[in-house]
Structure formats: C-alpha cells, structure tokens
Design a protein around this motif. Sequence first.
Motif, PDB file in Angstrom:
ATOM      1  N   LEU A 103     -18.266   2.114  57.779  1.00 54.05           N
ATOM      2  CA  LEU A 103     -17.126   2.240  56.866  1.00 54.05           C
ATOM      3  C   LEU A 103     -16.951   0.992  56.015  1.00 54.05           C
ATOM      4  O   LEU A 103     -16.575   1.076  54.835  1.00 54.05           O
ATOM      5  CB  LEU A 103     -15.843   2.505  57.660  1.00 54.05           C
ATOM      6  CG  LEU A 103     -15.713   3.875  58.326  1.00 54.05           C
ATOM      7  CD1 LEU A 103     -14.488   3.915  59.233  1.00 54.05           C
ATOM      8  CD2 LEU A 103     -15.615   4.973  57.277  1.00 54.05           C
ATOM      9  N   GLY A 104     -17.225  -0.183  56.592  1.00 49.71           N
ATOM     10  CA  GLY A 104     -17.041  -1.413  55.846  1.00 49.71           C
ATOM     11  C   GLY A 104     -18.169  -1.738  54.896  1.00 49.71           C
ATOM     12  O   GLY A 104     -17.940  -2.335  53.836  1.00 49.71           O
ATOM     13  N   ASN A 158     -10.530  -2.789  63.016  1.00 51.26           N
ATOM     14  CA  ASN A 158     -10.708  -4.233  62.844  1.00 51.26           C
ATOM     15  C   ASN A 158     -12.088  -4.602  62.337  1.00 51.26           C
ATOM     16  O   ASN A 158     -12.231  -5.555  61.552  1.00 51.26           O
ATOM     17  CB  ASN A 158     -10.420  -4.942  64.172  1.00 51.26           C
ATOM     18  CG  ASN A 158      -8.947  -5.040  64.485  1.00 51.26           C
ATOM     19  OD1 ASN A 158      -8.256  -5.934  64.026  1.00 51.26           O
ATOM     20  ND2 ASN A 158      -8.451  -4.085  65.257  1.00 51.26           N
ATOM     21  N   THR A 159     -13.122  -3.865  62.760  1.00 50.30           N
ATOM     22  CA  THR A 159     -14.466  -4.134  62.246  1.00 50.30           C
ATOM     23  C   THR A 159     -14.541  -3.837  60.757  1.00 50.30           C
ATOM     24  O   THR A 159     -15.074  -4.642  59.973  1.00 50.30           O
ATOM     25  CB  THR A 159     -15.508  -3.297  63.006  1.00 50.30           C
ATOM     26  OG1 THR A 159     -15.463  -3.620  64.398  1.00 50.30           O
ATOM     27  CG2 THR A 159     -16.899  -3.558  62.476  1.00 50.30           C
ATOM     28  N   CYS A 160     -14.015  -2.697  60.353  1.00 52.99           N
ATOM     29  CA  CYS A 160     -14.020  -2.327  58.933  1.00 52.99           C
ATOM     30  C   CYS A 160     -13.234  -3.336  58.100  1.00 52.99           C
ATOM     31  O   CYS A 160     -13.709  -3.796  57.056  1.00 52.99           O
ATOM     32  CB  CYS A 160     -13.447  -0.923  58.771  1.00 52.99           C
ATOM     33  SG  CYS A 160     -13.384  -0.344  57.053  1.00 52.99           S
ATOM     34  N   ARG A 164     -14.749  -5.837  55.137  1.00 50.83           N
ATOM     35  CA  ARG A 164     -14.293  -5.649  53.758  1.00 50.83           C
ATOM     36  C   ARG A 164     -13.511  -6.832  53.227  1.00 50.83           C
ATOM     37  O   ARG A 164     -13.319  -6.942  52.012  1.00 50.83           O
ATOM     38  CB  ARG A 164     -13.455  -4.372  53.678  1.00 50.83           C
ATOM     39  CG  ARG A 164     -14.263  -3.117  54.013  1.00 50.83           C
ATOM     40  CD  ARG A 164     -13.405  -1.874  53.980  1.00 50.83           C
ATOM     41  NE  ARG A 164     -12.959  -1.553  52.638  1.00 50.83           N
ATOM     42  CZ  ARG A 164     -12.210  -0.491  52.330  1.00 50.83           C
ATOM     43  NH1 ARG A 164     -11.847   0.340  53.297  1.00 50.83           N
ATOM     44  NH2 ARG A 164     -11.839  -0.260  51.093  1.00 50.83           N
ATOM     45  N   THR A 165     -13.046  -7.713  54.097  1.00 52.33           N
ATOM     46  CA  THR A 165     -12.305  -8.892  53.645  1.00 52.33           C
ATOM     47  C   THR A 165     -13.155 -10.153  53.686  1.00 52.33           C
ATOM     48  O   THR A 165     -12.613 -11.264  53.723  1.00 52.33           O
ATOM     49  CB  THR A 165     -11.043  -9.097  54.516  1.00 52.33           C
ATOM     50  OG1 THR A 165     -11.416  -9.185  55.901  1.00 52.33           O
ATOM     51  CG2 THR A 165     -10.064  -7.949  54.330  1.00 52.33           C
ATOM     52  N   THR A 166     -14.470 -10.006  53.669  1.00 49.74           N
ATOM     53  CA  THR A 166     -15.347 -11.169  53.576  1.00 49.74           C
ATOM     54  C   THR A 166     -15.039 -11.931  52.284  1.00 49.74           C
ATOM     55  O   THR A 166     -14.957 -11.319  51.214  1.00 49.74           O
ATOM     56  CB  THR A 166     -16.820 -10.737  53.578  1.00 49.74           C
ATOM     57  OG1 THR A 166     -17.099  -9.994  54.769  1.00 49.74           O
ATOM     58  CG2 THR A 166     -17.739 -11.942  53.508  1.00 49.74           C
ATOM     59  N   PRO A 167     -14.827 -13.233  52.345  1.00 48.87           N
ATOM     60  CA  PRO A 167     -14.493 -13.991  51.134  1.00 48.87           C
ATOM     61  C   PRO A 167     -15.530 -13.791  50.028  1.00 48.87           C
ATOM     62  O   PRO A 167     -16.740 -13.937  50.271  1.00 48.87           O
ATOM     63  CB  PRO A 167     -14.488 -15.448  51.623  1.00 48.87           C
ATOM     64  CG  PRO A 167     -14.160 -15.349  53.080  1.00 48.87           C
ATOM     65  CD  PRO A 167     -14.820 -14.078  53.550  1.00 48.87           C
ATOM     66  N   PRO A 168     -15.096 -13.444  48.830  1.00 48.29           N
ATOM     67  CA  PRO A 168     -16.062 -13.233  47.723  1.00 48.29           C
ATOM     68  C   PRO A 168     -16.923 -14.454  47.448  1.00 48.29           C
ATOM     69  O   PRO A 168     -18.073 -14.320  47.021  1.00 48.29           O
ATOM     70  CB  PRO A 168     -15.152 -12.901  46.531  1.00 48.29           C
ATOM     71  CG  PRO A 168     -13.872 -12.404  47.139  1.00 48.29           C
ATOM     72  CD  PRO A 168     -13.719 -13.162  48.418  1.00 48.29           C
ATOM     73  N   GLY A 169     -16.377 -15.652  47.680  1.00 48.67           N
ATOM     74  CA  GLY A 169     -17.166 -16.853  47.433  1.00 48.67           C
ATOM     75  C   GLY A 169     -18.419 -16.905  48.289  1.00 48.67           C
ATOM     76  O   GLY A 169     -19.480 -17.348  47.823  1.00 48.67           O
ATOM     77  N   LEU A 170     -18.323 -16.451  49.542  1.00 48.79           N
ATOM     78  CA  LEU A 170     -19.501 -16.431  50.405  1.00 48.79           C
ATOM     79  C   LEU A 170     -20.546 -15.448  49.893  1.00 48.79           C
ATOM     80  O   LEU A 170     -21.753 -15.721  49.940  1.00 48.79           O
ATOM     81  CB  LEU A 170     -19.087 -16.062  51.831  1.00 48.79           C
ATOM     82  CG  LEU A 170     -18.174 -17.044  52.566  1.00 48.79           C
ATOM     83  CD1 LEU A 170     -17.852 -16.531  53.959  1.00 48.79           C
ATOM     84  CD2 LEU A 170     -18.827 -18.420  52.648  1.00 48.79           C
ATOM     85  N   VAL A 188     -23.991 -13.622  56.621  1.00 46.84           N
ATOM     86  CA  VAL A 188     -22.764 -13.925  55.880  1.00 46.84           C
ATOM     87  C   VAL A 188     -21.619 -13.005  56.300  1.00 46.84           C
ATOM     88  O   VAL A 188     -20.564 -13.465  56.748  1.00 46.84           O
ATOM     89  CB  VAL A 188     -22.988 -13.821  54.352  1.00 46.84           C
ATOM     90  CG1 VAL A 188     -21.682 -14.087  53.601  1.00 46.84           C
ATOM     91  CG2 VAL A 188     -24.062 -14.794  53.910  1.00 46.84           C
ATOM     92  N   VAL A 189     -21.835 -11.692  56.170  1.00 53.74           N
ATOM     93  CA  VAL A 189     -20.735 -10.741  56.376  1.00 53.74           C
ATOM     94  C   VAL A 189     -20.308 -10.692  57.840  1.00 53.74           C
ATOM     95  O   VAL A 189     -19.120 -10.833  58.158  1.00 53.74           O
ATOM     96  CB  VAL A 189     -21.148  -9.347  55.877  1.00 53.74           C
ATOM     97  CG1 VAL A 189     -20.052  -8.324  56.201  1.00 53.74           C
ATOM     98  CG2 VAL A 189     -21.401  -9.372  54.371  1.00 53.74           C
ATOM     99  N   LEU A 190     -21.268 -10.471  58.744  1.00 51.68           N
ATOM    100  CA  LEU A 190     -20.908 -10.340  60.158  1.00 51.68           C
ATOM    101  C   LEU A 190     -20.309 -11.614  60.746  1.00 51.68           C
ATOM    102  O   LEU A 190     -19.319 -11.547  61.483  1.00 51.68           O
ATOM    103  CB  LEU A 190     -22.133  -9.889  60.961  1.00 51.68           C
ATOM    104  CG  LEU A 190     -22.576  -8.439  60.716  1.00 51.68           C
ATOM    105  CD1 LEU A 190     -23.766  -8.088  61.598  1.00 51.68           C
ATOM    106  CD2 LEU A 190     -21.431  -7.460  60.969  1.00 51.68           C
ATOM    107  N   PRO A 191     -20.858 -12.814  60.474  1.00 56.30           N
ATOM    108  CA  PRO A 191     -20.183 -14.018  60.978  1.00 56.30           C
ATOM    109  C   PRO A 191     -18.760 -14.176  60.446  1.00 56.30           C
ATOM    110  O   PRO A 191     -17.864 -14.613  61.181  1.00 56.30           O
ATOM    111  CB  PRO A 191     -21.088 -15.158  60.497  1.00 56.30           C
ATOM    112  CG  PRO A 191     -22.440 -14.534  60.378  1.00 56.30           C
ATOM    113  CD  PRO A 191     -22.188 -13.144  59.894  1.00 56.30           C
ATOM    114  N   ALA A 192     -18.548 -13.831  59.163  1.00 55.08           N
ATOM    115  CA  ALA A 192     -17.201 -13.935  58.608  1.00 55.08           C
ATOM    116  C   ALA A 192     -16.251 -12.920  59.237  1.00 55.08           C
ATOM    117  O   ALA A 192     -15.052 -13.173  59.372  1.00 55.08           O
ATOM    118  CB  ALA A 192     -17.250 -13.733  57.089  1.00 55.08           C
ATOM    119  N   ALA A 193     -16.795 -11.767  59.639  1.00 51.75           N
ATOM    120  CA  ALA A 193     -15.966 -10.711  60.224  1.00 51.75           C
ATOM    121  C   ALA A 193     -15.794 -10.852  61.731  1.00 51.75           C
ATOM    122  O   ALA A 193     -15.051 -10.078  62.334  1.00 51.75           O
ATOM    123  CB  ALA A 193     -16.585  -9.338  59.911  1.00 51.75           C
TER     124      ALA A 193
END
Length: 273
Positions: A103-104, A158-160, A164-170, A188-193
């Motif tokens: 979903l994310g 919470n996973t989704c 989806r809220t991964t910082p755009p800068g990353l 990038v995405v999974l560590p941020a999430a």
Amino acid sequence: MNGPPRTSFDGAELAAVAPLAPSERSRWRGLVLPVAAIALWWLLSSLNLVNSALLVSPQKVLTTAAEQITSGRLWRALSASLAREATGFLIGTSAGLLLGALLGLSPRFNRIVGPSFNTFKQISLFAWIPLISVWFGLGDVAKVVFLSLAALVPVVVNTCDGIRTTPPGLLEVAKVYGYTRWQTVSQVVLPAALPAIFTGFYLALIYSWLATIGAEYLLVAGRGIGNTLIEGSEHFQMDLVIFGMFVIGLVGWLMNASARAVERMLARRTGRV
C-alpha cells in the motif's frame, strides 16, 4: 592565598545533592495507586465491610495463586495462551508488513485495495467472531485467526504511513546518487519507516494479547488463562477470577516492558538516540 570562590560543583557533588530525576520520581509515583488499591482491598476484607463472596481477601487470592502454581495449572493455561498469542502475532504481523508495504510503495495497489482496507479496519474486531466460529469452529484455529486479525490492522496502517511519510529530501538524495528502485526502498525508505513499523509491531503485540483473552472467553473450547476466568466465574470462585486478572495484567505489563526495551535497543543501534 585562597583562590576565587567556586561557582560550580563537580559531577560527584552534583550526584550527591541533586534530587531524583523526573523519570525516577514518576516511576515511583506509578506505584501509589496500586499500593493504595491493595491497602483498601485488604482493609475492606479484614473489616468485613463487603460481602466476602463478592470480594475475597488478599490472603485467599494468595492461597489460590500458590495452588495454581504448585499444581502446574497456571503454567499449562498460560503456555496455551502464549502459544496462541505468538502464532497469531507472527501471522498477523507478517501479512500486515507485506500488505502495508504494498500500500505504501505502489500507488496503483493503494488505489485498488486501499478503499477496501479502510472499510475493513472500521469493522469491530469482535464482530468477526460469529463468522470465524462458523468457518473455523471453536478450537485453536479459530482463535489464531482472530488474533491474526487483531495484529494485522495496526501493522498495515503504521507500515503504510511510515513508508509514505519518508522525507522527500532523502528521496532526492537517492535520486542524485543514481539509486535503483530496490536500493531506494531498502536503503532509504525502509530505514526511514522503521520507527513507524516498530510502532505497528508494538501495538500488534498488545492488541493480540488482549484479543487472546477475548477469544478464549468467547470461543470457550480449549485451555488458556481466559478459560481460568470462565472456570472461576462459573463456580463463583472470585479468588480464581482475581488471580487470573492479576496474571493477565502482569503478562501484558511484561510484554509492554519488553517491547520498549527492544525499541530502545534498536534506537541505539540505528543512531536515533
């Protein structure tokens, strides 16, 4: 000649004169209400101010606890409940992690499945029991299915949200460095999430334990700590009921403390604290 007066203390002196830290004070404050409740319970029972059949004495509960422990009945009931809890938690979190990631990460999948899932999560968990009991009976399979549903929803949400809220800068940095889609997701995405994902796991652990007791109470076949409560209420053994409630609360507290300890350990390893 004496030197200028000191305007500060060293670390040892500060430790000697400093009051308890706020966290330590709040830790002790949390014991005030339980201790007061137990004292009031003991007073009411010792003075016979309440019908002893409705509110048994603490001594009677301790006697029942000793009997349950020494006879092995507690361990048999608790091990059955924890086995169901672990199975349902693993199934629910695994499915929730997969569905939440899809979903994310996939807007198309989110458009197709997202509205149906949002409707699904609005249905009360206990509303599924009649359907589950018809499809799977009243045994362990039905209980595990029920627990899996309890663990599924918080992990998906919470996973989704975390993905989806991964910082755009990353994401921009990953694009500049020429990361592939898989590298962007995995590095990038999974560590941020990860903090949000762990929150989902934490909620799933607590919800599935609460659902374990509910399932054993409503789907009454089999052994478990919830069935201990049923046995006590059916035979009007309030000491057994109160003992079962204490065990349920203690196990829930241990799960909560363990999850918090794991969260702090992961935070230190990932450099978030």
